[in-house]
Design a protein around this motif. Structure first.
Motif, short mmCIF file in Angstrom:
data_model
loop_
_atom_site.label_atom_id
_atom_site.label_comp_id
_atom_site.label_asym_id
_atom_site.label_seq_id
_atom_site.Cartn_x
_atom_site.Cartn_y
_atom_site.Cartn_z
N GLY A 8 -14.17 36.83 48.57
CA GLY A 8 -13.51 35.75 49.28
C GLY A 8 -12.00 35.90 49.29
N MET A 9 -11.50 37.14 49.36
CA MET A 9 -10.05 37.36 49.27
C MET A 9 -9.30 36.87 50.51
N ALA A 10 -9.96 36.78 51.65
CA ALA A 10 -9.30 36.23 52.84
C ALA A 10 -9.31 34.70 52.82
N HIS A 15 -6.76 34.55 48.35
CA HIS A 15 -5.49 35.11 48.83
C HIS A 15 -4.39 34.92 47.77
N HIS A 16 -4.30 33.70 47.22
CA HIS A 16 -3.28 33.42 46.20
C HIS A 16 -3.55 34.21 44.93
N LEU A 17 -4.83 34.33 44.54
CA LEU A 17 -5.16 35.06 43.32
C LEU A 17 -4.84 36.54 43.46
N ALA A 18 -5.12 37.12 44.63
CA ALA A 18 -4.81 38.54 44.87
C ALA A 18 -3.31 38.79 44.73
N LYS A 19 -2.49 37.93 45.32
CA LYS A 19 -1.03 38.10 45.22
C LYS A 19 -0.57 38.05 43.76
N LEU A 20 -1.10 37.10 43.01
CA LEU A 20 -0.68 36.95 41.62
C LEU A 20 -1.13 38.13 40.77
#
Length: 350
Positions: A8-10, A15-20
């Motif tokens: 569920g990265m999109a 999305h926020h977790l991937a950036k962090l």
């Protein structure tokens, strides 16, 4: 460098977790089916924000930008999910992919079985075939259903869900425990409480209310506004998940009593936490914060309670605070302002 799969990265939280996690030195692989439950363009914009060329996206093709990768896959595709696990050898898995939305589950219950039950089973099977150090999975505050024992504690009864979405999340909790028992997969379930912030979903209240105010249109507020939610800022949510990743549960938890079992702990490597703000906010105060951020008055149409909805949510999150040594700290006004600014930026041409 530890490698994390985010399903569920999109999506909003993914999305926020991937950036962090990328900024924190993890190698991240993101997976998403990019379905059309809501505007696909918003999902693609999130992926662009993560550095991906979205015109290169093809099914089952891995895109890589430095320590961040993305693959378009459906969780029901067990063969390719297992192949991804085999090739990537993940240390951690964060399962955020799900068919979301309480009200949509009244219209299309089958999609919740496909994504939330079959899809989650495929993640568990893949973790069984290619063991990971920790599987963190999204549950939901909606599992509390008819319970009025406020604030909600992880050990409250969750046997009375009000909609298929909640039932599917309750099923996830039980499925994860069975795999922790049978195959020693360390599992942590997180019952999310009304997450909000920049890049939020269009079907969520904050987006709906903001859009209506910007366009000078009426919007509906249910139960005549007499509702409250434990609104939790997305930045605080992903910080909590990051801290939780290396803290996998172990077998033989001394706090578990088999003669008086509770749902949040186990003698197996399994645990459940509420993840929220521990501070419920009246819906009308939430709307006032949006009005302040936009400097505009909303045109509210009050309606009775919707089927499947609850009047209030309030998380007891003491156990998670102690476990990860972190408490949400973002003020509502600041979080709403950050959402409104991003909303206006993303929609300036419309």
């Amino acid at each position: 460098m530890k490698k994390v799969l985010i399903t569920g990265m999109a999506g909003f939280i993914g999305h926020h977790l991937a950036k962090l996690l990328v900024a924190s030195g993890y190698e991240v692989v993101g997976l998403d089916s990019i379905n059309d439950y809501y505007d696909v363009n918003l999902k693609l914009a999130r992926l662009k924000d993560l550095g991906f060329n979205t015109s290169d996206i093809e099914y089952n093709k891995l895109l890589k930008v430095e320590n961040n990768s993305f693959i378009k896959l459906d969780l029901t595709d067990l063969e390719n999910i297992k192949q991804l696990f085999k090739e990537q050898q993940f240390n951690y898995v964060v399962n955020l992919a799900a068919q979301a939305g309480v009200r949509y589950s009244l219209e299309n219950p089958q999609s919740y079985v496909d994504s939330n039950i079959t899809g989650f089973l495929n993640i568990l099977e893949s973790c069984r075939a290619y063991p990971v150090e920790h599987l963190v999975f999204a549950s939901s505050s909606s599992v509390y259903g008819l319970s009025e024992e406020i604030p909600f504690h992880e050990d409250n009864c969750t046997d009375h869900p009000l909609a298929m979405y909640a039932a599917s999340k309750k099923a996830n909790e039980m499925m994860a425990h069975s795999y922790a028992n049978l195959y020693n997969i360390p599992c942590t379930g997180l019952r999310f409480f009304t997450v909000y912030g920049p890049w939020g979903r269009p079907d969520m209240a904050l987006h709906i209310f903001t859009k209506a105010m910007v366009e000078d249109k009426e919007f509906e507020v249910f139960n005549n506004g007499d509702m409250s939610r434990d609104f939790t800022y997305v930045g605080d949510i992903v910080e909590s998940v990051k801290r939780l990743l290396p803290l996998a549960p172990k077998e033989n938890n001394p706090a578990f009593n088999p003669k008086k079992p509770t749902s949040s702990k186990s003698s197996k490597p399994y645990q459940l936490f509420n993840i929220g703000n521990n501070s419920p906010i009246a819906l009308m105060d939430f709307i006032k914060a949006i009005e302040k951020a936009l400097n505009k008055k909303g045109k509210i149409v009050f309606k009775p309670m919707q089927p499947g909805d609850v009047q209030s949510t309030y998380a007891n999150v003491e156990s998670l605070f102690k476990y990860i040594n972190f408490k949400p700290e973002t003020r509502l006004e600041d979080g709403v302002k950050a959402f409104v600014e991003k909303y206006l930026e993303l929609n300036k041409g419309s």
